[in-house]
Scaffold this motif. Sequence first.
Motif, PDB file in Angstrom:
ATOM      1  N   GLY A   1       0.794  -1.235   0.000  1.00  0.00           N
ATOM      2  CA  GLY A   1       0.000   0.000   0.000  1.00  0.00           C
ATOM      3  C   GLY A   1       0.821   1.277   0.000  1.00  0.00           C
ATOM      4  O   GLY A   1       0.280   2.365   0.143  1.00  0.00           O
TER       5      GLY A   1
ATOM      6  N   ASN B   1       3.610   4.159  -1.616  1.00  0.00           N
ATOM      7  CA  ASN B   1       3.909   4.781  -2.912  1.00  0.00           C
ATOM      8  C   ASN B   1       5.360   4.510  -3.295  1.00  0.00           C
ATOM      9  O   ASN B   1       6.269   4.830  -2.527  1.00  0.00           O
ATOM     10  CB  ASN B   1       3.695   6.293  -2.848  1.00  0.00           C
TER      11      ASN B   1
ATOM     12  N   HIS C   1       4.413  -3.744  -7.918  1.00  0.00           N
ATOM     13  CA  HIS C   1       2.988  -3.357  -7.913  1.00  0.00           C
ATOM     14  C   HIS C   1       2.062  -4.571  -7.775  1.00  0.00           C
ATOM     15  O   HIS C   1       0.885  -4.421  -7.474  1.00  0.00           O
ATOM     16  CB  HIS C   1       2.627  -2.564  -9.177  1.00  0.00           C
ATOM     17  N   THR C   2       2.600  -5.774  -7.996  1.00  0.00           N
ATOM     18  CA  THR C   2       1.729  -6.945  -8.125  1.00  0.00           C
ATOM     19  C   THR C   2       1.316  -7.530  -6.773  1.00  0.00           C
ATOM     20  O   THR C   2       1.796  -7.120  -5.724  1.00  0.00           O
ATOM     21  CB  THR C   2       2.407  -8.014  -9.009  1.00  0.00           C
TER      22      THR C   2
ATOM     23  N   ASP D   1       2.657  -5.319  -3.711  1.00  0.00           N
ATOM     24  CA  ASP D   1       1.389  -4.642  -3.404  1.00  0.00           C
ATOM     25  C   ASP D   1       1.540  -3.126  -3.226  1.00  0.00           C
ATOM     26  O   ASP D   1       0.744  -2.498  -2.519  1.00  0.00           O
ATOM     27  CB  ASP D   1       0.733  -5.244  -2.153  1.00  0.00           C
ATOM     28  N   ALA D   2       2.539  -2.541  -3.867  1.00  0.00           N
ATOM     29  CA  ALA D   2       2.730  -1.083  -3.782  1.00  0.00           C
ATOM     30  C   ALA D   2       1.984  -0.382  -4.920  1.00  0.00           C
ATOM     31  O   ALA D   2       1.685  -0.983  -5.947  1.00  0.00           O
ATOM     32  CB  ALA D   2       4.215  -0.749  -3.864  1.00  0.00           C
ATOM     33  N   THR D   3       1.681   0.898  -4.720  1.00  0.00           N
ATOM     34  CA  THR D   3       1.217   1.764  -5.802  1.00  0.00           C
ATOM     35  C   THR D   3       2.468   2.260  -6.508  1.00  0.00           C
ATOM     36  O   THR D   3       3.280   2.960  -5.909  1.00  0.00           O
ATOM     37  CB  THR D   3       0.427   2.957  -5.228  1.00  0.00           C
ATOM     38  N   VAL D   4       2.642   1.865  -7.757  1.00  0.00           N
ATOM     39  CA  VAL D   4       3.916   2.123  -8.432  1.00  0.00           C
ATOM     40  C   VAL D   4       3.763   3.152  -9.555  1.00  0.00           C
ATOM     41  O   VAL D   4       2.884   3.014 -10.412  1.00  0.00           O
ATOM     42  CB  VAL D   4       4.510   0.820  -9.001  1.00  0.00           C
ATOM     43  N   THR D   5       4.603   4.161  -9.532  1.00  0.00           N
ATOM     44  CA  THR D   5       4.666   5.144 -10.613  1.00  0.00           C
ATOM     45  C   THR D   5       5.932   4.899 -11.421  1.00  0.00           C
ATOM     46  O   THR D   5       7.026   4.859 -10.860  1.00  0.00           O
ATOM     47  CB  THR D   5       4.666   6.575 -10.049  1.00  0.00           C
TER      48      THR D   5
END
Lengths: 305, 305
Positions: free
Chosen positions: A165, A167, A186-187, A197-201
């Motif tokens: 969760g 960034n 992100h997966t 499980d991260a929000t990836v930019t």
Amino acid sequence: MASPARGFSVLGGRLSRLPAQGGSAVLSGVPVAARRVFRGFRSSGVRHDAIVISGTEMAKQIQKEIQRGVESWISLGNRRPYLSIILVGDDPASHTYVRKKIRAASAVDHVDERAVCNGIAPEKDVDGFHIINIGRLCLDQHSLIPATASAVWEIIKRTGIETFGKNVVVAGRSKNVGMPIAMLLHTDGEHERPGGDATVTIAHRYTPKEQLKIHTQLADVIIVAAGIPKLITSDMVKEGAAVIDVGINYVHDPVTGKTKLVGDVDFEAVKKKASFITPVPGGVGPMTVAMLLKNTLLAAKKLIY
Amino acid sequence: MASPARGFSVLGGRLSRLPAQGGSAVLSGVPVAARRVFRGFRSSGVRHDAIVISGTEMAKQIQKEIQRGVESWISLGNRRPYLSIILVGDDPASHTYVRKKIRAASAVDHVDERAVCNGIAPEKDVDGFHIINIGRLCLDQHSLIPATASAVWEIIKRTGIETFGKNVVVAGRSKNVGMPIAMLLHTDGEHERPGGDATVTIAHRYTPKEQLKIHTQLADVIIVAAGIPKLITSDMVKEGAAVIDVGINYVHDPVTGKTKLVGDVDFEAVKKKASFITPVPGGVGPMTVAMLLKNTLLAAKKLIY
């Protein structure tokens, strides 16, 4: 073009030591629980520099684990794992990776890199560049994962840096580094091959600098693999963020007059603001070599295919 | 389990019309240059609702293009392209996609979805789910691209929505929708299969809601494929952003007492703030069917493999 087959101990014995980082704690292979100690330490209100993660030390630990794995594998009557290297083209980073010894290979006529990657049997493709390994990685299946991406993952997990969760900014979209790192992070943590499980930019050369700064200021973890010295400066980093530097840049040092190796992060300034930081050299580099050896063991033991 | 082979016209003829969107301009297949006109229109200072992109109209245009492609292909003495459908499991979204006709297939014993995807020859895999197609997509090579991802790409490009250096949020990380959309949009515009050169943030179920809002407020383009009605509300959208709604949700309508189809966006409120928006139904859905047919033509003409 191909070097002779080699055992683990040869490459392993060549790892160079991390230069001492004056005044900063050096962390390697610390279990997750230990991070709480560091947090308590920080909560005193006194500003401390980032914990410098020693890739060199962490890599040694992993190589010991691999060595034990190899010995137990051989003791069961199996053949010793070996590693062959094929080099195409003349990319300085590739050269660093497989050492100057293979420089002579750059003299060969150019061949199609993708055809070479796909020409290797996927189960022996310890670089993880074969289309089947890329496909499986992107589908969250077990695969041989590109060693640099695997190194970044292992540094994060062994240090206890949280990603669930959180960034994450990945600066760089190369197919062997930035893309697989973004994919791992992100997966879904509960898939066959667990993700972060991260929000990836995913940022890159066409991300405007002021937009990159907006994104990195939001990030709990910054991973930079752009090949631009001092791309990440202290004003771009949130207090307490973790910074993983994948950059490999050779720059002229005006003090010594010599060429020196630096990453993509303004290390001295950023370490005053980050919670964790990897140095260059002695961070992701040695861990990448260790993860290549780990892939070799996985391939020899046929644990993926 | 498998339906009989069918021609293009069968599925094509079943596309439903978009219900009229009161008071909003409806745009379909407008070339890039036309967007400047809309911009000028906006610069008058009067606040206008978003241009509602009609996927139904755009899909009709694409199907005409495909129809011409099929006819010219057949006129050269080639066999008519045909499409076979294999359905595994009982996912409502899959059912919508291949229509209720195939409901009977849900009665078959469960088989491994990945094994089925990889069991199809990659050159005939018009869904783009075979590991070779996923691998090629992720390596920016020509491939058969999952139809929903292709639909989103085509909507963006045909509408003239800019992506180069822009911030894009993809909410949803599924392997057939979110992941390939993120892949198409962040990658290099000059690679074999050109990408969108956007800075892409991949959000998902573990992205905290307040963090999602921070990211969407920065976004020039929001693509939502989460399966949550009204996940994207007007306060989350930057003035002038483009919003592409991939959601398929059946909800109870308290007014009519019936079940109705809605997307993931609070359409009525968001269209007052966005520059472009796709409706549900009549947006990404019909475009997905069109892109599946396009994949069928590409496969028949062996233009990828």
